[in-house]
Design a protein around this motif. Structure first.
Motif, mmCIF file in Angstrom:
data_model
loop_
_atom_site.group_PDB
_atom_site.id
_atom_site.type_symbol
_atom_site.label_atom_id
_atom_site.label_comp_id
_atom_site.label_asym_id
_atom_site.label_seq_id
_atom_site.Cartn_x
_atom_site.Cartn_y
_atom_site.Cartn_z
ATOM 1 N N GLN A 1 -62.070 111.554 25.766
ATOM 2 C CA GLN A 1 -60.560 111.342 25.530
ATOM 3 C C GLN A 1 -59.897 112.108 24.380
ATOM 4 O OE1 GLN A 1 -60.170 106.735 25.736
ATOM 5 N NE2 GLN A 1 -58.945 107.230 27.391
ATOM 6 N N ILE A 2 -58.835 112.582 24.456
ATOM 7 C CA ILE A 2 -58.050 113.370 23.384
ATOM 8 C C ILE A 2 -57.193 112.320 22.479
ATOM 9 C CG2 ILE A 2 -56.264 115.137 22.907
ATOM 10 C CD1 ILE A 2 -57.233 116.816 24.643
ATOM 11 N N HIS A 3 -57.631 112.608 21.125
ATOM 12 C CA HIS A 3 -56.822 111.665 20.155
ATOM 13 C C HIS A 3 -56.382 112.396 18.882
ATOM 14 C CE1 HIS A 3 -56.647 107.969 17.855
ATOM 15 N NE2 HIS A 3 -57.491 108.013 17.139
ATOM 16 N N THR A 4 -55.295 111.858 18.450
ATOM 17 C CA THR A 4 -54.834 112.229 17.228
ATOM 18 C C THR A 4 -53.927 111.087 16.464
ATOM 19 O OG1 THR A 4 -53.584 114.024 16.060
ATOM 20 C CG2 THR A 4 -52.548 113.086 18.094
ATOM 21 N N TRP A 5 -53.730 111.289 15.095
ATOM 22 C CA TRP A 5 -53.127 110.232 14.646
ATOM 23 C C TRP A 5 -52.112 110.729 13.721
ATOM 24 C CZ3 TRP A 5 -58.275 109.817 13.422
ATOM 25 C CH2 TRP A 5 -58.582 110.193 12.160
ATOM 26 N N SER A 6 -51.227 110.024 13.271
ATOM 27 C CA SER A 6 -50.096 110.286 11.992
ATOM 28 C C SER A 6 -49.845 108.665 11.560
ATOM 29 C CB SER A 6 -48.925 110.868 12.556
ATOM 30 O OG SER A 6 -47.975 111.119 11.617
ATOM 31 N N PHE A 7 -50.647 108.558 10.445
ATOM 32 C CA PHE A 7 -50.565 107.060 10.010
ATOM 33 C C PHE A 7 -49.431 107.080 8.706
ATOM 34 C CE2 PHE A 7 -55.128 106.206 11.386
ATOM 35 C CZ PHE A 7 -54.703 105.795 12.678
ATOM 36 N N GLU A 8 -48.988 105.992 8.480
ATOM 37 C CA GLU A 8 -48.064 106.054 7.254
ATOM 38 C C GLU A 8 -48.381 104.912 6.263
ATOM 39 O OE1 GLU A 8 -44.033 105.796 8.973
ATOM 40 O OE2 GLU A 8 -44.287 108.066 9.981
ATOM 41 N N ARG B 1 -62.444 110.037 3.861
ATOM 42 C CA ARG B 1 -63.676 110.695 4.251
ATOM 43 C C ARG B 1 -63.018 111.654 5.341
ATOM 44 N NH1 ARG B 1 -67.474 109.897 6.592
ATOM 45 N NH2 ARG B 1 -67.199 107.994 7.450
ATOM 46 N N ASN B 2 -62.076 111.253 6.258
ATOM 47 C CA ASN B 2 -61.900 112.160 7.327
ATOM 48 C C ASN B 2 -60.242 112.326 7.457
ATOM 49 O OD1 ASN B 2 -64.460 112.057 9.101
ATOM 50 N ND2 ASN B 2 -64.251 110.008 8.605
ATOM 51 N N LYS B 3 -59.912 112.741 6.285
ATOM 52 C CA LYS B 3 -58.407 112.913 6.131
ATOM 53 C C LYS B 3 -57.875 114.193 6.701
ATOM 54 C CE LYS B 3 -59.294 114.244 1.433
ATOM 55 N NZ LYS B 3 -59.008 113.775 -0.099
ATOM 56 N N LYS B 4 -58.825 115.133 6.997
ATOM 57 C CA LYS B 4 -58.429 116.233 7.666
ATOM 58 C C LYS B 4 -58.606 116.298 9.155
ATOM 59 C CE LYS B 4 -59.771 119.363 3.651
ATOM 60 N NZ LYS B 4 -60.557 120.584 3.233
ATOM 61 N N LEU B 5 -59.134 115.204 9.856
ATOM 62 C CA LEU B 5 -59.162 114.829 11.095
ATOM 63 C C LEU B 5 -57.979 114.502 11.980
ATOM 64 C CD1 LEU B 5 -61.541 115.350 13.045
ATOM 65 C CD2 LEU B 5 -62.030 112.837 12.930
ATOM 66 N N VAL B 6 -56.891 115.130 11.725
ATOM 67 C CA VAL B 6 -55.567 114.773 12.373
ATOM 68 C C VAL B 6 -54.960 115.584 13.431
ATOM 69 C CG1 VAL B 6 -54.654 113.586 10.117
ATOM 70 C CG2 VAL B 6 -54.384 116.197 10.404
ATOM 71 N N MET C 1 -71.847 102.996 13.637
ATOM 72 C CA MET C 1 -71.036 103.108 12.613
ATOM 73 C C MET C 1 -69.945 101.825 12.423
ATOM 74 S SD MET C 1 -68.166 105.407 10.738
ATOM 75 C CE MET C 1 -67.187 104.312 11.509
ATOM 76 N N ILE C 2 -70.110 101.209 11.491
ATOM 77 C CA ILE C 2 -68.926 100.239 11.139
ATOM 78 C C ILE C 2 -68.417 100.338 9.728
ATOM 79 C CG2 ILE C 2 -68.048 97.693 11.161
ATOM 80 C CD1 ILE C 2 -71.540 98.585 13.141
ATOM 81 N N GLU C 3 -67.093 100.629 9.660
ATOM 82 C CA GLU C 3 -66.692 101.063 8.176
ATOM 83 C C GLU C 3 -65.310 100.269 8.040
ATOM 84 O OE1 GLU C 3 -66.108 105.084 5.552
ATOM 85 O OE2 GLU C 3 -67.005 105.068 7.649
ATOM 86 N N ASP C 4 -64.937 100.051 6.820
ATOM 87 C CA ASP C 4 -63.413 99.616 6.553
ATOM 88 C C ASP C 4 -62.590 100.940 6.794
ATOM 89 O OD1 ASP C 4 -62.716 101.080 3.641
ATOM 90 O OD2 ASP C 4 -64.722 100.586 3.974
ATOM 91 N N LEU C 5 -61.389 100.657 7.403
ATOM 92 C CA LEU C 5 -60.617 101.969 7.636
ATOM 93 C C LEU C 5 -59.923 102.609 6.614
ATOM 94 C CD1 LEU C 5 -58.723 103.284 9.909
ATOM 95 C CD2 LEU C 5 -56.803 101.514 9.496
ATOM 96 N N ALA C 6 -59.755 102.196 5.648
ATOM 97 C CA ALA C 6 -59.385 103.247 4.237
ATOM 98 C C ALA C 6 -60.334 103.977 3.921
ATOM 99 C CB ALA C 6 -59.028 102.080 3.068
ATOM 100 N N GLY C 7 -61.770 103.569 3.868
ATOM 101 C CA GLY C 7 -62.589 104.557 3.401
ATOM 102 C C GLY C 7 -62.941 105.456 4.621
ATOM 103 N N TYR C 8 -62.747 104.967 5.679
ATOM 104 C CA TYR C 8 -63.063 105.949 6.797
ATOM 105 C C TYR C 8 -61.964 107.231 6.828
ATOM 106 C CZ TYR C 8 -63.510 107.635 11.897
ATOM 107 O OH TYR C 8 -63.670 108.461 13.204
ATOM 108 N N LEU C 9 -60.685 106.895 6.489
ATOM 109 C CA LEU C 9 -59.526 107.765 6.552
ATOM 110 C C LEU C 9 -59.598 108.625 5.215
ATOM 111 C CD1 LEU C 9 -56.749 105.558 7.787
ATOM 112 C CD2 LEU C 9 -57.711 107.229 9.321
#
Length: 284
Positions: free
Chosen positions: A78-85, A32-37, A22-30
């Protein structure tokens, strides 16, 4: 004892019908997956290029400040999480464990690249100014032509080589095939056996080399002893399990094959500088 850290599968986060890439622009990916934090693992390889935005992202409890033109690579597990601004932009690429397996004569070829070594310190860096236009053009072409899987494979390999050459330091893993294979096999054996095998001599026997040879190779390439590499892997798993509130300290000690809680606590505090309970308070 089964880990309760959620494992995210490729089909869950992908917007297209392909399961292998899967290759996607980041804005669209986030979006769709905004609950994946929440902290989670992937069962696929994951890389992300930031061209805009800020905030933080964490890989195996190491936190990085997001800056434009930063890129990070993650291996399965690997374990991953994010908090983008702010307004985020860039590209996301997810590809299956076996994406290159039938395409290349050497099945584990991508482990030759430093950012797929499985060591967090090598997985996050900033793309150099002189390479940015070429990297950006390649990601955009990839995003538009995902239906051609061979084009995607060749393009990704080209991007990997381009990024490897622009690193400020040489690759972590040695260039000669024998030592690379030896070290990669050692790391793979640790991944499979760290709960039960804790001594370098045990792994040296499985690799048909002497403990001194194994230790010298680890110090030469990674800068630490073979024993320390094993201990770091046990410590990482302890931190992963501590991030899950449902597991008691005694359960984690048992899972990691420690004789009792006090021995596990001493081991953890020596490696992390704080007790397991203190670590849990900081990360849950």
């Amino acid at each position: 004892m089964v880990s309760k850290v959620p494992v995210i599968e490729q089909c869950v986060v992908s917007s297209n019908v392909r399961k292998d890439i899967m290759i996607e622009d980041l804005a669209g990916y986030l979006e769709r997956n905004k609950k994946l934090v929440f902290p989670h693992r992937h069962n696929f390889y994951h890389l992300l290029l930031f061209t805009k935005g800020g905030g933080k992202h964490t890989i195996d409890f190491e936190t990085f400040e997001v800056v434009p033109w930063q890129i990070y690579f993650m291996s399965p597990g690997q374990i991953h999480t994010w908090s983008f601004e702010g307004e985020m932009d860039g590209y996301v690429v997810n590809f299956d464990r076996d994406f290159f397996k039938t395409f290349l004569l050497q099945p584990d070829y991508i482990t030759l690249f430093s950012f797929f070594s499985g060591l967090v310190r090598d997985e996050v860096f900033v793309v150099k100014t002189e390479e940015r236009s070429a990297v950006l053009a390649l990601f955009e072409r990839l995003r538009r032509q995902t239906v051609n899987v061979d084009f995607a494979r060749v393009s990704l390999l080209y991007i990997f080589h381009l990024l490897e050459q622009q690193r400020d330091r040489p690759a972590v893993l040695p260039e000669d095939t024998y030592n690379h294979t030896l070290l990669r096999n050692f790391l793979n054996l640790i991944e499979s056996n760290f709960r039960t095998l804790r001594l370098p001599k045990d792994y040296a026997a499985l690799l048909y080399i002497t403990p001194n040879h194994l230790n010298a190779l680890c110090k030469q390439v990674l800068g630490i002893s073979a024993g320390e590499i094993i201990r770091q892997r046990v410590l990482l798993e302890a931190k992963r399990l501590l991030a899950i509130k449902d597991y008691g300290i005694s359960e984690i000690a048992y899972e990691l094959n420690f004789n009792d809680n006090s021995y596990f606590t001493k081991f953890f505090k020596k490696g992390e500088g704080i007790t397991p309970e203190e670590f849990r308070k900081q990360h849950t």
